[in-house]
Design an enzyme around this catalytic site. Structure first.
Site, PDB file in Angstrom:
ATOM      1  N   GLU A  89     -35.664  -6.152 -29.491  1.00 35.89           N
ATOM      2  CA  GLU A  89     -36.195  -5.425 -30.888  1.00 35.89           C
ATOM      3  C   GLU A  89     -35.232  -4.213 -31.112  1.00 35.89           C
ATOM      4  OE1 GLU A  89     -40.193  -3.641 -33.099  1.00 35.89           O
ATOM      5  OE2 GLU A  89     -40.122  -3.963 -31.184  1.00 35.89           O
ATOM      6  N   HIS A  90     -35.456  -3.228 -30.104  1.00 36.11           N
ATOM      7  CA  HIS A  90     -34.584  -1.970 -29.974  1.00 36.11           C
ATOM      8  C   HIS A  90     -34.076  -1.991 -28.901  1.00 36.11           C
ATOM      9  CE1 HIS A  90     -38.780  -1.231 -31.669  1.00 36.11           C
ATOM     10  NE2 HIS A  90     -38.114  -0.559 -32.677  1.00 36.11           N
ATOM     11  N   GLU A 132     -22.405 -42.494 -51.413  1.00 36.38           N
ATOM     12  CA  GLU A 132     -23.622 -42.230 -50.866  1.00 36.38           C
ATOM     13  C   GLU A 132     -24.942 -43.255 -51.519  1.00 36.38           C
ATOM     14  OE1 GLU A 132     -24.555 -38.198 -51.530  1.00 36.38           O
ATOM     15  OE2 GLU A 132     -23.167 -37.709 -49.924  1.00 36.38           O
ATOM     16  N   HIS A 181     -47.010   2.109 -27.101  1.00 39.67           N
ATOM     17  CA  HIS A 181     -47.569   1.631 -28.193  1.00 39.67           C
ATOM     18  C   HIS A 181     -48.573   0.435 -28.216  1.00 39.67           C
ATOM     19  CE1 HIS A 181     -44.949   2.251 -31.710  1.00 39.67           C
ATOM     20  NE2 HIS A 181     -43.859   2.246 -30.888  1.00 39.67           N
ATOM     21  N   HIS A 223     -26.537 -40.768 -60.201  1.00 40.03           N
ATOM     22  CA  HIS A 223     -25.926 -39.685 -60.110  1.00 40.03           C
ATOM     23  C   HIS A 223     -24.466 -39.894 -60.949  1.00 40.03           C
ATOM     24  CE1 HIS A 223     -28.700 -38.675 -57.014  1.00 40.03           C
ATOM     25  NE2 HIS A 223     -28.309 -37.207 -56.938  1.00 40.03           N
ATOM     26  N   GLN A 260     -41.814   3.590 -26.208  1.00 37.86           N
ATOM     27  CA  GLN A 260     -42.334   2.287 -26.281  1.00 37.86           C
ATOM     28  C   GLN A 260     -43.573   1.731 -25.670  1.00 37.86           C
ATOM     29  OE1 GLN A 260     -40.267   2.902 -29.299  1.00 37.86           O
ATOM     30  NE2 GLN A 260     -40.650   0.374 -29.161  1.00 37.86           N
ATOM     31  N   TYR A 262     -48.558  -5.376 -44.863  1.00 44.17           N
ATOM     32  CA  TYR A 262     -49.464  -5.193 -44.019  1.00 44.17           C
ATOM     33  C   TYR A 262     -49.077  -3.978 -43.030  1.00 44.17           C
ATOM     34  CZ  TYR A 262     -53.113  -5.982 -40.397  1.00 44.17           C
ATOM     35  OH  TYR A 262     -54.072  -5.657 -39.622  1.00 44.17           O
ATOM     36  N   ASP A 264     -37.724   4.920 -35.437  1.00 43.62           N
ATOM     37  CA  ASP A 264     -39.268   4.728 -35.706  1.00 43.62           C
ATOM     38  C   ASP A 264     -39.518   5.367 -36.932  1.00 43.62           C
ATOM     39  OD1 ASP A 264     -39.658   2.842 -33.797  1.00 43.62           O
ATOM     40  OD2 ASP A 264     -40.434   4.148 -32.424  1.00 43.62           O
ATOM     41  N   GLN A 269     -57.832 -11.814 -41.400  1.00 42.92           N
ATOM     42  CA  GLN A 269     -58.650 -11.919 -42.933  1.00 42.92           C
ATOM     43  C   GLN A 269     -57.620 -11.335 -44.010  1.00 42.92           C
ATOM     44  OE1 GLN A 269     -59.704 -10.381 -40.044  1.00 42.92           O
ATOM     45  NE2 GLN A 269     -60.848  -8.861 -40.658  1.00 42.92           N
ATOM     46  N   THR A 314     -44.141  -4.688 -29.427  1.00 39.75           N
ATOM     47  CA  THR A 314     -42.737  -3.923 -29.552  1.00 39.75           C
ATOM     48  C   THR A 314     -41.998  -3.998 -28.094  1.00 39.75           C
ATOM     49  OG1 THR A 314     -41.891  -1.742 -30.189  1.00 39.75           O
ATOM     50  CG2 THR A 314     -43.729  -1.702 -28.866  1.00 39.75           C
TER      51      THR A 314
END
Length: 453
Positions: A351-352, A439, A285, A444, A282, A144, A385, A208, A260
């Protein structure tokens, strides 16, 4: 401009320029994460709001996608898939300097991600008994690429390159249609796809698009169908994040990406012009983007504030930047020293994370929690980036405490292949039977005994 949060011990607790001091300080036993600036986003609420749309795509396919695209993007889709000639034309019309930049970014990203590819390993456990770990790529991946306040051809690179280096068989890119490009994704996004050899591209955005990737969808006609994918990656807004959460389990996802964020750990050696510019970069954004400075230097904090006033006034997206910097998610955190600053940025798990201090690399190598770390004055987040070679799809909202950024490993699965001879199984049979009985799973043990009776 930035709210100040004072975590210094001399304040006997937490104080803020926007409110009264609290007696619950950094060391009081309270979770310090709650004291640090961060946007409050409730993805669970968004999930319930987006659920009908996702279910509609699951049940009705193209007609539901078409209706949602008209409602949210103002575009009437004639078909889902971008024609191959439109992708090629976008590459042909790409500005030469942008083409050169994208090719260099691709080259650097490929160099870094090629070294991440794991190789199969066979371990001889005993004579006649081996376990091989195979690293197998997923078959089909949906990538995406956002297209809201900005467009991101660089994100095409960051998603496609690691998937290609992992050996993924089928790559699908989807990005919102743009009214300015006749209902197709941004031409620079399409051009980046062309440069990377990606031919399956869809003009669908938002929740969607995630539903289409997860469930698959019919299209306007023959050759316009989108088959479901195995993994979905790529950043997006809260609706994209909510849709990914809703589909997690049916498909794999990279992370639930939020707005971000940048944190900068800096001392009095940092250049306030650099710090201010990086905080603004930043904030550019998104109005919800987070910009946080952590420093023991009041002098630096004051100088950064002065620089912010100058630089924000001169930047193109000044209103968006100002909203971000004055929001609850941004601020200056004052600490006693760099040791406390290190604890704070680890708790924040940005994140950064930039380290602009004396001996910056030494401090950087002590950080435990960050999506990516940028060391010193000459490694700004903007470099990461685009052209550092690292990946810019990174965990946000504190998820760096438990998650990694996108890499080749995001598209690989480790599969154990177990091979034992008769003698090797006979040697360990007693242990298998003993544990099976302990067990209360006697069948088994019987499955082993049956081979020697």
């Amino acid at each position: 401009m930035l709210n100040r949060i004072d975590l210094r011990s001399s304040t006997d607790g937490l104080s803020s320029t926007d409110g009264p001091s609290s007696t619950e300080g950094h060391g009081s036993g309270r979770d310090p994460r709650g004291l640090l600036p961060r946007a409050q986003l409730d993805v669970s609420v968004a999930v319930e709001r987006i659920r009908p749309l996702v279910e509609a795509v699951h049940e009705h396919g193209f007609s539901a996608i078409r209706e949602a695209t008209e409602r949210f993007d103002g575009v009437t889709l004639e078909r889902l898939r971008v024609p191959a000639e439109a992708i090629a034309a976008a590459a042909e019309s790409l500005e030469p300097e942008v083409r050169a930049a994208l090719l260099e970014v691709i080259r650097r990203a490929r160099k870094v991600h090629a070294d991440q590819r794991r190789t199969d390993v066979t371990t001889q456990v005993v004579d006649g008994g081996t376990v091989t770990e195979r690293w197998v790529p997923v078959r089909r991946v949906g990538l995406y690429v956002p297209g809201g306040l900005a467009v991101y051809p660089s994100t095409v690179v960051m998603n496609v390159v690691p998937a290609q280096e992992a050996g993924v068989e089928a790559l699908v890119v989807t990005s919102p249609p743009q009214t300015a490009n006749n209902g197709l994704p941004d031409s620079r996004v399409l051009a980046a796809c062309a440069l990377l050899g990606v031919t399956e591209v869809y003009a669908v955005g938002g929740a969607q698009a995630i539903a289409m990737l997860g469930y698959g969808s019919d299209g306007a006609g023959e050759g316009d169908r989108c088959e479901p994918v195995d993994v979905i990656t790529g950043p997006g807004n809260i609706w994209v994040t909510a849709a990914k959460r809703l589909l997690q389990g049916r498909v794999g996802i990279d992370a639930e990406a939020g707005p971000t964020e940048i944190a900068i750990l800096a001392d009095d050696t940092a250049d306030p012009r650099h710090v201010a510019a990086d905080l603004i970069s930043q904030a550019e954004h998104d109005p919800l983007a987070a910009s946080v400075l952590v420093t023991p230097s009041v002098e630096l904090a004051d100088a950064v504030e002065i620089e912010l006033a100058k630089q924000v006034a001169a930047t193109r997206h000044d209103e968006r930047v100002r909203t971000s910097l004055t929001g609850e998610q941004s601020g200056i955190v004052l600490v006693d020293d760099l040791e406390q600053g290190l604890r704070v940025v680890d708790e924040y798990a940005a994140e950064h994370l930039e380290i602009q201090t004396r001996d910056a690399r030494e401090w950087a190598m002590r950080v435990r929690n960050a999506g990516a770390i940028f060391v010193g004055a000459w490694a700004p987040v903007s470099l990461g980036d685009y052209a550092a070679g690292s990946n810019h799809v990174l965990p946000t909202a504190g998820c760096a405490r438990h998650s990694s950024g996108l890499s080749v490993q995001s598209f690989l699965r480790g599969i154990h292949v177990v091979e034992y001879t008769e003698d090797a199984l006979r040697d360990v049979a007693g242990h298998v039977v003993a544990l099976a009985n302990a067990e209360d799973l006697p069948a088994h043990g019987d499955a082993v005994r049956a081979r020697f009776s």
